[in-house]
Design a protein around this motif. Structure first.
Motif, short mmCIF file in Angstrom:
data_model
loop_
_atom_site.label_atom_id
_atom_site.label_comp_id
_atom_site.label_asym_id
_atom_site.label_seq_id
_atom_site.Cartn_x
_atom_site.Cartn_y
_atom_site.Cartn_z
N ASP A 23 -3.83 16.27 3.41
CA ASP A 23 -3.70 17.66 3.86
C ASP A 23 -4.80 18.04 4.84
OD1 ASP A 23 -1.46 17.92 2.26
OD2 ASP A 23 -2.48 19.06 0.68
N GLU A 65 -3.94 16.56 8.18
CA GLU A 65 -2.89 17.37 8.82
C GLU A 65 -3.47 18.66 9.40
OE1 GLU A 65 0.46 16.43 9.29
OE2 GLU A 65 -0.47 14.55 8.69
N LEU A 66 -4.40 19.28 8.69
CA LEU A 66 -5.05 20.49 9.19
C LEU A 66 -5.79 20.21 10.48
CD1 LEU A 66 -5.98 23.48 8.80
CD2 LEU A 66 -7.93 22.54 7.56
N CYS A 86 0.45 26.48 8.55
CA CYS A 86 -0.79 25.84 8.08
C CYS A 86 -1.78 26.84 7.49
CB CYS A 86 -1.44 25.06 9.22
SG CYS A 86 -0.46 23.65 9.72
#
Length: 121
Positions: free
Chosen positions: A35, A38-39, A86
């Motif tokens: 995660d 991805e951020l 997000c």
């Protein structure tokens, strides 16, 4: 020098087991690391960074951002949806107009520290 096949062929003289164990205990889960990756991918796009910086300064609507960045409202809306997904920005409606702002102080701190880092002498 010894070679440890379980260590992907890494040559070493001595493994500091206590350090390895301490880091292993503090390492976030694979899911959290994914995660986080991805951020940071979201931060890897200069258009999204420009939009975030606009919102760092002021709450704005799509028209304001499009005008400021000389882009179409459609392109801005697309990037805003990525940022919202997000959880980097939030929105509020005022009549027919939707205003966008940074989601929280964490996003502000990331941008602030990033600018500080890249402008260090």
């Amino acid at each position: 020098m010894a070679t440890n096949e379980g260590n992907m062929g890494c040559d070493f003289l001595h493994v500091h087991e206590h350090i390895v164990e301490e880091v292993n205990q503090k390492m976030p889960s694979e899911g959290v690391l994914f995660d986080l990756s991805e951020l940071f991918k979201v931060f890897g796009d200069s258009t999204r960074i420009r939009i975030l910086y606009c919102l760092f300064v002021s709450e704005m609507c799509v028209c304001d951002i499009a005008s400021l960045l000389s882009m179409t409202q459609s392109a801005i809306s697309h990037q805003l949806s990525v940022l919202k997904k997000c959880k980097l920005i939030k929105s509020r409606r005022d009549g027919k107009t939707v205003f966008y702002s940074l989601a929280d102080s964490h996003v502000r701190a990331i941008l602030d520290q990033g600018v500080d880092h890249v402008t260090e002498a």
